[in-house]
Structures are given as structure tokens and as C-alpha cells.
Design a protein around this motif. Structure first.
Motif, PDB file in Angstrom:
ATOM      1  N   ARG A  16       0.886  -1.162   0.000  1.00 55.16           N
ATOM      2  CA  ARG A  16       0.000   0.000   0.000  1.00 55.16           C
ATOM      3  C   ARG A  16       0.914   1.199   0.000  1.00 55.16           C
ATOM      4  O   ARG A  16       1.785   1.320   0.855  1.00 55.16           O
ATOM      5  CB  ARG A  16      -0.878   0.025   1.245  1.00 55.16           C
ATOM      6  N   PHE A  17       0.778   2.074  -1.006  1.00 54.44           N
ATOM      7  CA  PHE A  17       1.642   3.243  -1.068  1.00 54.44           C
ATOM      8  C   PHE A  17       0.796   4.497  -1.171  1.00 54.44           C
ATOM      9  O   PHE A  17      -0.359   4.455  -1.571  1.00 54.44           O
ATOM     10  CB  PHE A  17       2.660   3.142  -2.212  1.00 54.44           C
ATOM     11  N   GLN A  18       1.399   5.596  -0.765  1.00 50.26           N
ATOM     12  CA  GLN A  18       0.675   6.856  -0.684  1.00 50.26           C
ATOM     13  C   GLN A  18       1.624   7.996  -1.001  1.00 50.26           C
ATOM     14  O   GLN A  18       2.758   8.024  -0.525  1.00 50.26           O
ATOM     15  CB  GLN A  18       0.123   7.005   0.733  1.00 50.26           C
ATOM     16  N   VAL A  19       1.162   8.914  -1.844  1.00 48.58           N
ATOM     17  CA  VAL A  19       1.878  10.159  -2.110  1.00 48.58           C
ATOM     18  C   VAL A  19       0.951  11.268  -1.645  1.00 48.58           C
ATOM     19  O   VAL A  19      -0.130  11.455  -2.209  1.00 48.58           O
ATOM     20  CB  VAL A  19       2.232  10.328  -3.608  1.00 48.58           C
ATOM     21  N   ASP A  20       1.358  11.952  -0.590  1.00 48.05           N
ATOM     22  CA  ASP A  20       0.496  12.927   0.077  1.00 48.05           C
ATOM     23  C   ASP A  20      -0.831  12.248   0.419  1.00 48.05           C
ATOM     24  O   ASP A  20      -0.840  11.314   1.180  1.00 48.05           O
ATOM     25  CB  ASP A  20       0.353  14.205  -0.751  1.00 48.05           C
ATOM     26  N   ASP A  21      -1.966  12.657  -0.193  1.00 48.24           N
ATOM     27  CA  ASP A  21      -3.267  12.068   0.146  1.00 48.24           C
ATOM     28  C   ASP A  21      -3.754  11.025  -0.848  1.00 48.24           C
ATOM     29  O   ASP A  21      -4.854  10.499  -0.695  1.00 48.24           O
ATOM     30  CB  ASP A  21      -4.323  13.175   0.271  1.00 48.24           C
TER      31      ASP A  21
END
Length: 169
Positions: A16-21
Motif C-alpha cells: 500500500r503506497f501513498q503520495v500525500d493524500d
């Protein structure tokens, strides 16, 4: 490996990856310092090292699906990111950034895909029918052509795939 070099990060993981929101999901296979993987739109490949429980990784994300419904979290069809992280139990947590999005924070969580979620070897699946599948194909230095037929009860499914080499190991 406490106090030295080693690879505690090993095996097939969901990510699971996230860039900012903005959030995305993928799979990766960590093995001996190499980490290939991907999802429906992007192939991911890179390297990692692990020293005293801290993992440092450099990954490239490369679009392989031209469908505009799949957007890049990093704003580019080819993007790189550098992360550092460590394990809490057997789950690795990373944080870093990308030159394609200066100032954006990239975070990811890699969770091993455990053996127990895979069907037992002798289990009968798909509505009580045993499944059989056969593969045939060819390959060369640039990729592969694969054809497969699966038999499920009175039904059969045929599958053809064209695999193109994106990055040498």
C-alpha cells in the motif's frame, strides 16, 4: 541481521503506497537486493539494501498500460523514488520522496503475502471442480508469448499474454 548486513526483507508482498493524500496498491517480490513488482498499470523495479534493520531502496515505476483511467501517483509515466524504512514485526514501513514531485511525501507499507492465504495443495476449488491448466510459449531477449488453457469442469478458458522486457535484472 542485527549488527550487520543481511536480507530480512524477503518474499512476495502486497504494498500500500501513498503520495500525500493519494493511495495506490501493488505487489513486489523482494529477493537478495532486487525488488520487481507492479500493478494493473505500472511495473516497478529497483534495488534495496538492509543494514542493521534499516532498509534503503531505490525504485523506478514505469507505465505499461496506456489506459488513461490509471493515473500515476507521481505525475509521470516513468518516475523514481528513494525510501528508507524498517520492520515492525514482519511488516515494513517506508518513507521517502521523488524528484518528479519535489516536496511530496511518499509512504508505503509492505506486508508479506502469507502462505496461509493460498489454497491448500489438495483443496478442491471453483465450485467443487478441480482445475487444470496448461501453459506453452516462446521467449527471447525482448520478451515472451504465452498461451494457456484452463479446464474447470465442463468449461474451458483460453488465455494469451504478450510479455515485453522493460528492464534487465
Amino acid at each position: 541481521m542485527a549488527g550487520g548486513r543481511g536480507f530480512l526483507l524477503q518474499g512476495f508482498c502486497k504494498v500500500r503506497f501513498q503520495v500525500d493524500d493519494t493511495v495506490g496498491r501493488s505487489v513486489m517480490y523482494a529477493n537478495g537486493g532486487s525488488m520487481p513488482g507492479g500493478n494493473s498499470a505500472f511495473a516497478h523495479y529497483g534495488t534495496y539494501s538492509e543494514v542493521d534493520g534499516v532498509v534503503t531502496s531505490e525504485i523506478t515505476s514505469h507505465r505499461h498500460n496506456d489506459d488513461p483511467n490509471y493515473q500515476s501517483l507521481l505525475g509521470s509515466d516513468i518516475a523514481t523514488f528513494d525510501v528508507r524504512g524498517s520492520a515492525i514485526g514482519n511488516i515494513y514501513h517506508f518513507e521517502g520522496g521523488s524528484p518528479q514531485m519535489p516536496g511530496a511525501v511518499f509512504r508505503s507499507v509492505m506486508t508479506p503475502i502469507a502462505d496461509e492465504i493460498v489454497a491448500p495443495r489438495d483443496a478442491v476449488g471453483e465450485g467443487g471442480h478441480e482445475l487444470g491448466i496448461g501453459f506453452a510459449g516462446t521467449c527471447d531477449n525482448s520478451g515472451a508469448l504465452l498461451e494457456a488453457t484452463a479446464l474447470a469442469g465442463k468449461r474451458s478458458l483460453r488465455f494469451t499474454a504478450v510479455l515485453k522486457l522493460m528492464q534487465l535484472a
